[in-house]
Design a protein around this motif. Structure first.
Motif, PDB file in Angstrom:
ATOM      1  N   MET A  87     -32.964  12.190 -20.132  1.00 45.16           N
ATOM      2  CA  MET A  87     -32.613  11.506 -21.375  1.00 45.16           C
ATOM      3  C   MET A  87     -32.711  12.465 -22.558  1.00 45.16           C
ATOM      4  N   GLN A  88     -33.670  13.372 -22.528  1.00 46.00           N
ATOM      5  CA  GLN A  88     -33.791  14.366 -23.595  1.00 46.00           C
ATOM      6  C   GLN A  88     -32.529  15.212 -23.680  1.00 46.00           C
ATOM      7  N   VAL A  89     -31.991  15.598 -22.542  1.00 57.33           N
ATOM      8  CA  VAL A  89     -30.758  16.389 -22.531  1.00 57.33           C
ATOM      9  C   VAL A  89     -29.609  15.581 -23.148  1.00 57.33           C
ATOM     10  N   ILE A  90     -29.531  14.303 -22.791  1.00 58.09           N
ATOM     11  CA  ILE A  90     -28.473  13.455 -23.339  1.00 58.09           C
ATOM     12  C   ILE A  90     -28.595  13.355 -24.862  1.00 58.09           C
ATOM     13  N   LEU A  91     -29.797  13.090 -25.352  1.00 55.58           N
ATOM     14  CA  LEU A  91     -30.007  12.942 -26.787  1.00 55.58           C
ATOM     15  C   LEU A  91     -29.758  14.251 -27.527  1.00 55.58           C
ATOM     16  N   ARG A  92     -30.240  15.350 -26.949  1.00 51.89           N
ATOM     17  CA  ARG A  92     -30.045  16.654 -27.585  1.00 51.89           C
ATOM     18  C   ARG A  92     -28.573  16.993 -27.706  1.00 51.89           C
ATOM     19  N   ASP A  93     -27.807  16.743 -26.629  1.00 55.34           N
ATOM     20  CA  ASP A  93     -26.392  17.084 -26.650  1.00 55.34           C
ATOM     21  C   ASP A  93     -25.614  16.172 -27.593  1.00 55.34           C
ATOM     22  N   LEU A  94     -25.955  14.876 -27.623  1.00 57.66           N
ATOM     23  CA  LEU A  94     -25.297  13.969 -28.553  1.00 57.66           C
ATOM     24  C   LEU A  94     -25.568  14.382 -29.998  1.00 57.66           C
ATOM     25  N   ALA A  95     -26.805  14.784 -30.284  1.00 52.78           N
ATOM     26  CA  ALA A  95     -27.156  15.200 -31.643  1.00 52.78           C
ATOM     27  C   ALA A  95     -26.387  16.447 -32.053  1.00 52.78           C
ATOM     28  N   ALA A  96     -26.307  17.420 -31.166  1.00 52.25           N
ATOM     29  CA  ALA A  96     -25.601  18.662 -31.483  1.00 52.25           C
ATOM     30  C   ALA A  96     -24.130  18.399 -31.776  1.00 52.25           C
ATOM     31  N   ARG A  97     -23.509  17.541 -30.987  1.00 47.15           N
ATOM     32  CA  ARG A  97     -22.093  17.245 -31.172  1.00 47.15           C
ATOM     33  C   ARG A  97     -21.860  16.328 -32.369  1.00 47.15           C
ATOM     34  N   SER A  98     -22.841  15.503 -32.701  1.00 49.58           N
ATOM     35  CA  SER A  98     -22.690  14.588 -33.836  1.00 49.58           C
ATOM     36  C   SER A  98     -22.891  15.286 -35.166  1.00 49.58           C
ATOM     37  N   PHE A  99     -23.875  16.191 -35.242  1.00 52.95           N
ATOM     38  CA  PHE A  99     -24.276  16.771 -36.514  1.00 52.95           C
ATOM     39  C   PHE A  99     -23.806  18.196 -36.725  1.00 52.95           C
ATOM     40  N   GLY A 100     -23.225  18.807 -35.700  1.00 54.22           N
ATOM     41  CA  GLY A 100     -22.735  20.157 -35.862  1.00 54.22           C
ATOM     42  C   GLY A 100     -23.838  21.178 -36.059  1.00 54.22           C
TER      43      GLY A 100
END
Length: 304
Positions: free
Chosen positions: A47-60
Motif C-alpha cells: 500500500m505504501q508503494v501505491i500511495l507513494r506512486d499516486l502522490a508522485a504522479r498527482s503532485f509532480g
C-alpha cells in the motif's frame, strides 16, 4: 472471494484485509478501509508503494521521504479511514483519508493526505470523496458541530474552502482575530501533529510544518489567481510552512449542501474551477497541488 473483490485490480485483491467498495461518482468507486491497522506488514508495504506512486504522479514531485516517514511513525495504526479512488477497471487513480479525533474536547476530523491523478481530475472526484467522508462523519453526530482541520500552504485550498463554506465558518480570517475556541482547537491539534511549538495561535501559521520533506513540496509554485491572497501566502507562509485551517461544520449545513446539489443550485462546497474573476481558484492545484500531512481541501485537483 466476496463479490465486491471483482471490482478491484489484481494488486488490491491480494491484500489480506479487503476494503468496502462503494460507488463514488461518474462510474468511479471508492475502496475504503475502516481499520487500516488490520493490514499485515507485507500488505502495508504494498500500500505504501501505491500511495507513494499516486502522490508522485498527482503532485509532480518525489514524496518518497514523506511516505517513508509517515509509515514509519505508525500511519496505518493511527489513520481512522483510508480510501482509494478506483476507475472502471478497479485501478487506483486517487486516494484520501482522515483521522477521527477530539481537539479541545470538540469533535473533529483531521483530513489527511489526498490527491487525484491529472487525467481523472475533471470528474469531480476530490469533491465526491470529501463529500463522502463528511456525510459519513458529520451526519453520524447530527446534534453537534464537527470541526474539520487541515494543514496547507496552498492559497487555492484556503480560497476554495472560504468561498464554499463562507467566511464565518473558515479560520483563520485575514485581518480578524482568531476566536478563543478555534485557537484552543488548533493548539490541541498542533500538539497532536508534533507542531505545538511551531504554531502561532494568533494567526494559525505553523512554521516548518513540512520539515519531513527533503525536496520540494510542490511541483510548481502554488497560486490561487487572487493576487492579494497569493501575495499574503508569498510574504507570510514560507516554503516549508503551513496554515492550520479550522472549519466549523454541522449536519444542517451539510444537508443544505447535499440538497442544493440535488436541486442543481450552486453548491457551497468548494469544488474547484479555473482562476479568474469570479471563479474558484482551486483549479490552480493542477500544477501545484498541496502536499504534506493533512494539506487537503475541497479542491478538484488534489491535496496531501
Amino acid at each position: 472471494m466476496p463479490d465486491q473483490s471483482r471490482l478491484l485490480s489484481p494488486e488490491l485483491r491480494e491484500l489480506n484485509a479487503p476494503p468496502t467498495v462503494r460507488p463514488l461518482a461518474n462510474g468511479y468507486r471508492i475502496a475504503r478501509w475502516d481499520r487500516p491497522s488490520s493490514l499485515t506488514e507485507p500488505c502495508r508495504a504494498h500500500m505504501q508503494v501505491i500511495l507513494r506512486d499516486l502522490a508522485a504522479r498527482s503532485f509532480g514531485a518525489d514524496h518518497s521521504d514523506y511516505w517513508r516517514t509517515r509509515i514509519g511513525s505508525g500511519f496505518f495504526e493511527h489513520v481512522s479511514c483510508l480510501a482509494l479512488i478506483l476507475d472502471q477497471d478497479g485501478i487506483p487513480v486517487g486516494w484520501g483519508g482522515y483521522h477521527r479525533r477530539r481537539f479541545a474536547s470538540r469533535r473533529a476530523l483531521y483530513l489527511d493526505a489526498a490527491g487525484v491523478l491529472p487525467a481523472h481530475r475533471r470528474f469531480g472526484l476530490s469533491r465526491a470523496l470529501m463529500t463522502y467522508f463528511l456525510t459519513r462523519e458529520v451526519l453520524a453526530r447530527p446534534w453537534s458541530n464537527t470541526y474539520v482541520l487541515l494543514r496547507t500552504r496552498h492559497p487555492a485550498v484556503y480560497a476554495g474552502w472560504r468561498k464554499g463554506l463562507g467566511p464565518s465558518r473558515v479560520f483563520p480570517r485575514r485581518g480578524r482575530p482568531v476566536p478563543t475556541t478555534i485557537a484552543r482547537i488548533a493548539t490541541d491539534a498542533a500538539r497532536w501533529l508534533g507542531d505545538g511549538p511551531h504554531l502561532d495561535p494568533r494567526t494559525l501559521l505553523v512554521r516548518d510544518a513540512y520539515r519531513m520533506f527533503e525536496g520540494r513540496v510542490y511541483g510548481a509554485d502554488p497560486c490561487s489567481g487572487d493576487s492579494e491572497l497569493d501575495g499574503y501566502f508569498t510574504r507570510r507562509v514560507g516554503s516549508k510552512d503551513a496554515v492550520l485551517m479550522v472549519m466549523r461544520m454541522s449536519a444542517p449545513f451539510l444537508l443544505r449542501v447535499l440538497l442544493g446539489r440535488w436541486w442543481g443550485t450552486p453548491s457551497p462546497v468548494p469544488t474547484g474551477g479555473r482562476p479568474g474573476r469570479g471563479a474558484d481558484p482551486a483549479e490552480t492545484t493542477r500544477r501545484a497541488a498541496p502536499t504534506g500531512a493533512g494539506a487537503l481541501g475541497f479542491v478538484k485537483e488534489g491535496r496531501p
